[in-house]
Design a protein around this motif. Structure first.
Motif, PDB file in Angstrom:
ATOM      1  N   UNK A   1      46.312  41.469  36.030  1.00  0.00           N
ATOM      2  CA  UNK A   1      46.535  42.046  37.353  1.00  0.00           C
ATOM      3  C   UNK A   1      47.538  43.196  37.316  1.00  0.00           C
ATOM      4  N   UNK A   2      48.606  43.060  36.505  1.00  0.00           N
ATOM      5  CA  UNK A   2      49.646  44.082  36.550  1.00  0.00           C
ATOM      6  C   UNK A   2      49.145  45.429  36.051  1.00  0.00           C
ATOM      7  N   UNK A   3      48.187  45.446  35.107  1.00  0.00           N
ATOM      8  CA  UNK A   3      47.643  46.719  34.650  1.00  0.00           C
ATOM      9  C   UNK A   3      46.736  47.332  35.705  1.00  0.00           C
ATOM     10  N   UNK A   4      45.979  46.518  36.425  1.00  0.00           N
ATOM     11  CA  UNK A   4      45.106  47.054  37.454  1.00  0.00           C
ATOM     12  C   UNK A   4      45.899  47.604  38.629  1.00  0.00           C
ATOM     13  N   UNK A   5      47.103  47.072  38.865  1.00  0.00           N
ATOM     14  CA  UNK A   5      47.954  47.601  39.936  1.00  0.00           C
ATOM     15  C   UNK A   5      48.295  49.059  39.678  1.00  0.00           C
ATOM     16  N   UNK A   6      48.431  49.416  38.410  1.00  0.00           N
ATOM     17  CA  UNK A   6      48.737  50.799  38.076  1.00  0.00           C
ATOM     18  C   UNK A   6      47.611  51.718  38.535  1.00  0.00           C
TER      19      UNK A   6
ATOM     20  N   UNK B   1      32.284  57.374  32.990  1.00  0.00           N
ATOM     21  CA  UNK B   1      33.092  56.794  31.924  1.00  0.00           C
ATOM     22  C   UNK B   1      33.430  55.347  32.273  1.00  0.00           C
ATOM     23  N   UNK B   2      33.230  54.450  31.312  1.00  0.00           N
ATOM     24  CA  UNK B   2      33.628  53.048  31.447  1.00  0.00           C
ATOM     25  C   UNK B   2      34.881  52.830  30.599  1.00  0.00           C
ATOM     26  N   UNK B   3      35.924  52.266  31.215  1.00  0.00           N
ATOM     27  CA  UNK B   3      37.164  51.984  30.500  1.00  0.00           C
ATOM     28  C   UNK B   3      37.469  50.495  30.594  1.00  0.00           C
ATOM     29  N   UNK B   4      37.749  49.886  29.457  1.00  0.00           N
ATOM     30  CA  UNK B   4      38.108  48.470  29.382  1.00  0.00           C
ATOM     31  C   UNK B   4      39.563  48.390  28.920  1.00  0.00           C
ATOM     32  N   UNK B   5      40.401  47.681  29.680  1.00  0.00           N
ATOM     33  CA  UNK B   5      41.837  47.684  29.439  1.00  0.00           C
ATOM     34  C   UNK B   5      42.322  46.304  29.021  1.00  0.00           C
ATOM     35  N   UNK B   6      43.150  46.283  27.989  1.00  0.00           N
ATOM     36  CA  UNK B   6      43.801  45.042  27.570  1.00  0.00           C
ATOM     37  C   UNK B   6      45.272  45.328  27.291  1.00  0.00           C
ATOM     38  N   UNK B   7      46.126  44.323  27.550  1.00  0.00           N
ATOM     39  CA  UNK B   7      47.559  44.532  27.333  1.00  0.00           C
ATOM     40  C   UNK B   7      48.005  43.848  26.050  1.00  0.00           C
ATOM     41  N   UNK B   8      49.307  43.883  25.811  1.00  0.00           N
ATOM     42  CA  UNK B   8      49.879  43.167  24.683  1.00  0.00           C
ATOM     43  C   UNK B   8      49.809  43.901  23.370  1.00  0.00           C
ATOM     44  N   UNK B   9      49.561  45.220  23.404  1.00  0.00           N
ATOM     45  CA  UNK B   9      49.437  45.979  22.157  1.00  0.00           C
ATOM     46  C   UNK B   9      50.766  46.645  21.794  1.00  0.00           C
TER      47      UNK B   9
ATOM     48  N   UNK C   1      52.476  48.561  28.016  1.00  0.00           N
ATOM     49  CA  UNK C   1      52.962  48.434  29.390  1.00  0.00           C
ATOM     50  C   UNK C   1      52.345  49.528  30.244  1.00  0.00           C
ATOM     51  N   UNK C   2      52.821  49.647  31.498  1.00  0.00           N
ATOM     52  CA  UNK C   2      52.243  50.626  32.424  1.00  0.00           C
ATOM     53  C   UNK C   2      52.450  52.062  31.953  1.00  0.00           C
ATOM     54  N   UNK C   3      53.612  52.372  31.366  1.00  0.00           N
ATOM     55  CA  UNK C   3      53.856  53.718  30.848  1.00  0.00           C
ATOM     56  C   UNK C   3      52.871  54.051  29.736  1.00  0.00           C
ATOM     57  N   UNK C   4      52.662  53.103  28.840  1.00  0.00           N
ATOM     58  CA  UNK C   4      51.700  53.317  27.754  1.00  0.00           C
ATOM     59  C   UNK C   4      50.296  53.516  28.308  1.00  0.00           C
TER      60      UNK C   4
END
Length: 260
Positions: free
Chosen positions: A20-25, A42-50, A92-95
């Motif tokens: 959820x926190x990445x989609x808030x961005x 364009x299709x973008x798939x997002x994952x965190x923790x990198x 994170x959101x900046x990344x």
């Protein structure tokens, strides 16, 4: 898993993510749109923790036959060579924001559509004016001093470039100033290379000099001769069609007397 459709410039982007926190961005910084029977560009798939927190702006690129990747300490982009489908792994959101700028810039250059330019851009009398310069030159300052004129960007200006017209779109890639949804686009009337000074002066540049000064203001990571050729072609069209100036300005709004 969350899915959101977004409009950036003329492009429809479908983004999905599992946190959820990445989609808030996305929801805060990009324009959501409800589109029926329109295929996303364009299709973008997002994952965190990198990775790790931001270290520097160094980006490593690897190009294969059908894939290209961009790797920074705090993000990884893996995209198809035609930029129709991409994965972003972000710390994170900046990344995530920086990865999106990287990906979208490469996407529009690959499609010969336009450029993302490190600059602010302001609307005045129905025309758009870009303010670019070295770090600390005053891009954000010029944007703030331009109020109440409408702001199209404060960090990354989205410019569509054709042989007939140069158009600036409201940019969602913001530093501090929020999007103004009043004006979504405008015809580009001038590009101003900023220098803070105790006086106001605007000096027209030769097209070749303007071209050179703008080259390092473009958000782009060159990875082969073909893509580099595209960006040079877009830059030439831009420099040939839009007047470029040196703008020496005082830290107040009187510099607009030289532009309006």
């Amino acid at each position: 898993m969350h899915t959101l459709q977004l409009r950036i410039g003329e492009h429809l982007i479908q983004a999905s993510g599992d946190l959820q926190n990445l989609m808030k961005m996305f929801k805060k910084n990009l324009l959501p749109t409800s589109v029926i029977n329109e295929q996303p560009d364009l299709f973008i798939h997002i994952k965190d923790g990198y990775g790790v927190p931001f270290v520097d702006y160094s980006v490593d690129m690897v190009k294969e036959v059908n894939r290209i990747s961009f790797r920074r300490a705090d993000y990884l982009i893996e995209a198809d060579s035609d930029y129709k489908n991409a994965y972003i792994y972000a710390y994170d959101d900046l990344a995530l924001k920086h990865a999106l700028i990287n990906l979208y810039s490469s996407f529009i250059v690959s499609n010969n559509w336009g450029l993302l330019i490190h600059s602010s851009c302001v609307m005045d009398g129905g025309k758009a004016h870009i303010f670019a310069g070295e770090s600390g030159a005053g891009k954000s300052t010029a944007a703030e001093l331009s109020y109440p004129r409408e702001l199209l960007s404060d960090e990354a200006t989205l410019v569509k470039i054709t042989a007939d017209e140069i158009t600036v779109y409201n940019s969602p890639f913001r530093s501090e100033m929020e999007m103004d949804e009043v004006s979504q686009l405008g015809s580009l009337a001038s590009i101003n290379i900023l220098y803070q000074a105790p006086y106001n002066e605007r000096v027209a540049l030769r097209k070749s000099n303007g071209f050179i000064l703008l080259m390092d203001k473009v958000f782009y990571w060159a990875h082969d001769a073909k893509e580099t050729g595209k960006i040079i072609g877009l830059m030439k069209l831009l420099a040939n069609r839009v007047p470029i100036y040196e703008l020496h300005f005082q830290k107040n709004d009187t510099f607009w007397e030289l532009i309006s």
